[in-house]
Design an enzyme around this catalytic site. Structure first.
Site: not given
Length: 553
Positions: A388, A514, A516
């Site tokens: 990001c 993102h 993750e």
């Protein structure tokens, strides 16, 4: 209709006592994992007692990271634990705040739904809470709801009252209360003290809730005598007093609960009979890889804005661990404040690491430090992963130091920049409110054939979750690519840059999304798996190498 389809949904409510931050989310997620391994369809839900409609406008220092779901909900970080443990994607319905409950009720009142009635906490607020619980029943055998805060907090009272009522609505045989509490060890006395647990349960019982399971967080093992004492004073069976000690990894908690037969206790209390025994072989092997990796160690520097509170990057932390699992390597993470980096100082510390990760964030503070760290990684061939804001900083740094645009910046940080290589999304131009208005949730991304990103994913189109307002300025795309940056992923229409990489660098990849948020311990995200492989090879050989995705990921 089969028995599995016809039996009523069961509900487990997890409350906390004595102090906060005991790990209710991990306990709830671990119970969910065990029940899923027993063949049940499980979902989890978090009730947060604050008046914010969602955590999207809260400071990371106050609340930790904001976890974003596929449907664009900004939620509590515990939903990340839920998804990682039960390996299911959740939604807006899985995180409810006091603010959202009151907003819904007031909206209905203004619409005239309660016309003629005085709107009150009971029944209108509690009915709205109960409706949020029931909404998750279709398609699930068990709904596990965690009540945020601690018993005794005034903010949590409507939720506790609602779950007390809910038991009467759906039947005692279909509900169960689990209470997580602290059993402190007093070094001066040399013993564990059960009195805080007794008082916590007594306060819960005064509300009208009798827990059937007590989970005890303690630094020392609980003796049989301590367990019997807790059972006696809290009106629970001895086998339902479960200890939850500090462990080397959160992923061991389900195994600890299984050793104490917590899943058998829960199934017995809920009347769920003849359920298959769980096969925890895969989960046990995963935990072994975390605790005793076979392939050495890789040191990762996370240079961010909120590194004083690791919970601000909880999903990044876990995804890096998952990348280590994929490579059977130990991950050593150091959280470095970006403000301590500059072109002339701080960056030399990166020589001690095997990879650099720049995570997301907002605002100008610390950005120049991130740019200095990225430049060092690019010039010294240190594996680099940008997420990001990390992508945006990588573009700014490249524009300044490779393309020669010395004044380039993001219009978020410098509105009058002569070269705004990062600019506001067109969809954000007319947005004036803050809550829930960013580009949120899952969006598709088309990957360029022949790019490292395409090789890592092994797919032509992917879907990742976003949370941002700014993007790469399309007016500078040709300049960036002509100087050696590859735009490896875009929105399907080509209008938005989603991924960039530097082909000539051993491993330099960044995404506007993102990743993750979609990583799981049993299914590590491909980007994190590949990044950790590059870092592990860097550690082994003392230099940079091109990474390939580990087999089987």
């Amino acid at each position: 209709m089969t028995e599995k389809q016809s039996r009523p949904t069961k509900y487990i409510f997890v409350t906390g006592g004595v102090v906060s931050s005991l790990g209710k989310g991990i306990a709830a997620a671990s119970i969910g994992r065990l029940l899923k391994e027993r063949g049940l369809r499980v979902t989890l839900q978090k009730f947060d007692p604050y008046i914010n409609v969602d955590p999207g406008t809260l400071s990371p220092y106050q609340h930790g990271e904001v976890f974003v779901t596929d449907d664009g909900a900004e939620t509590d970080l515990d939903l990340g634990h839920y998804e990682r443990f039960i390996d299911e994607s959740l939604s807006q319905a899985n995180n409810i705040t006091t603010g959202r409950i009151y907003l819904n009720v007031i909206t209905k009142e203004r619409r005239g739904d309660y016309l003629g009635s005085t709107v009150q906490v009971i029944p209108h607020i509690t009915d709205e809470i109960k409706a949020a619980i029931s909404r998750l029943a279709p398609g699930n055998d068990v709904v596990i709801t965690e009540i945020g805060g601690t018993v005794g907090d005034i903010e949590s009272l409507p939720f506790l009252e609602a779950i007390r009522q809910f038991r009467g609505d759906v039947g005692r045989e279909n509900t169960m209360f689990v209470h997580l509490t602290l059993v402190p060890y007093l070094a001066a006395a040399g013993e564990l003290k059960t009195k805080p647990t007794q008082h916590s349960v007594r306060e819960l019982m005064e509300i009208g809730i009798q827990p059937q399971v007590i989970i005890c967080r303690a630094e020392q093992p609980l003796s049989k005598e301590i367990k019997r004492k807790i059972a006696l004073f809290t009106n629970v069976d001895v086998d339902a007093v479960i200890e939850s000690p500090d462990l080397s990894t959160i992923y061991e908690v389900p195994l600890s609960f299984k050793r104490q037969k917590l899943d058998d206790v829960i199934l017995g209390r809920l009347g769920l009979v003849d359920m298959p025994e769980p096969d925890l072989t895969g989960w046990t092997d995963m935990v072994r890889r975390v605790q005793h990796p076979a392939s050495g160690e890789a040191r990762i520097a996370v240079v961010g804005k909120y590194t004083e509170l690791v919970d601000s990057y909880k999903s990044v932390q876990e995804a890096l661990i998952h990348g280590g699992i994929a490579n059977d390597v130990k991950v050593h993470i150091e959280w470095l404040l970006s403000e301590t980096f500059s072109r002339d100082s701080g960056v030399d510390r990166l020589a001690d690491f095997d990879g650099l990760l720049i995570p997301g964030g907002f605002g100008p503070r610390g950005v120049e430090g991130m740019l200095s760290a990225i430049r060092w990684a690019r010039e010294n061939e240190l594996p680099f992963f940008g997420i990001c804001l990390g992508l945006q900083c990588a573009v700014i740094e490249f524009a300044r130091n490779v393309c020669g645009l010395e004044e380039s910046h993001s219009s978020e940080f410098a509105e009058d920049s002569s070269d705004p290589v990062i600019c506001l999304l067109d969809s954000q131009l007319q947005v004036t409110t803050k809550g829930g208005t960013m580009r949120l949730g899952a969006y598709p991304c088309a990957l360029v054939e022949g790019s490292r990103s395409r090789e890592i994913y092994g797919e032509a189109e992917i879907s990742e979750r976003h949370r941002h307002r700014f993007e790469v300025n399309n007016e500078y795309r040709d300049l960036l690519t002509s100087n050696g940056m590859t735009i490896s992923g875009t929105s399907p229409d080509g209008g938005l840059v989603e991924m960039i990489e530097i082909t000539e660098h051993p491993w330099f990849v960044a995404g506007q999304f993102h990743p993750e948020l979609k990583s799981r311990p049993t299914r590590p995200h491909p980007l994190f798996a590949s990044f950790m492989q590059a870092a592990a090879r860097h550690a082994e050989r003392g230099g940079s190498v091109t990474a390939e995705l580990p087999a089987g990921v």
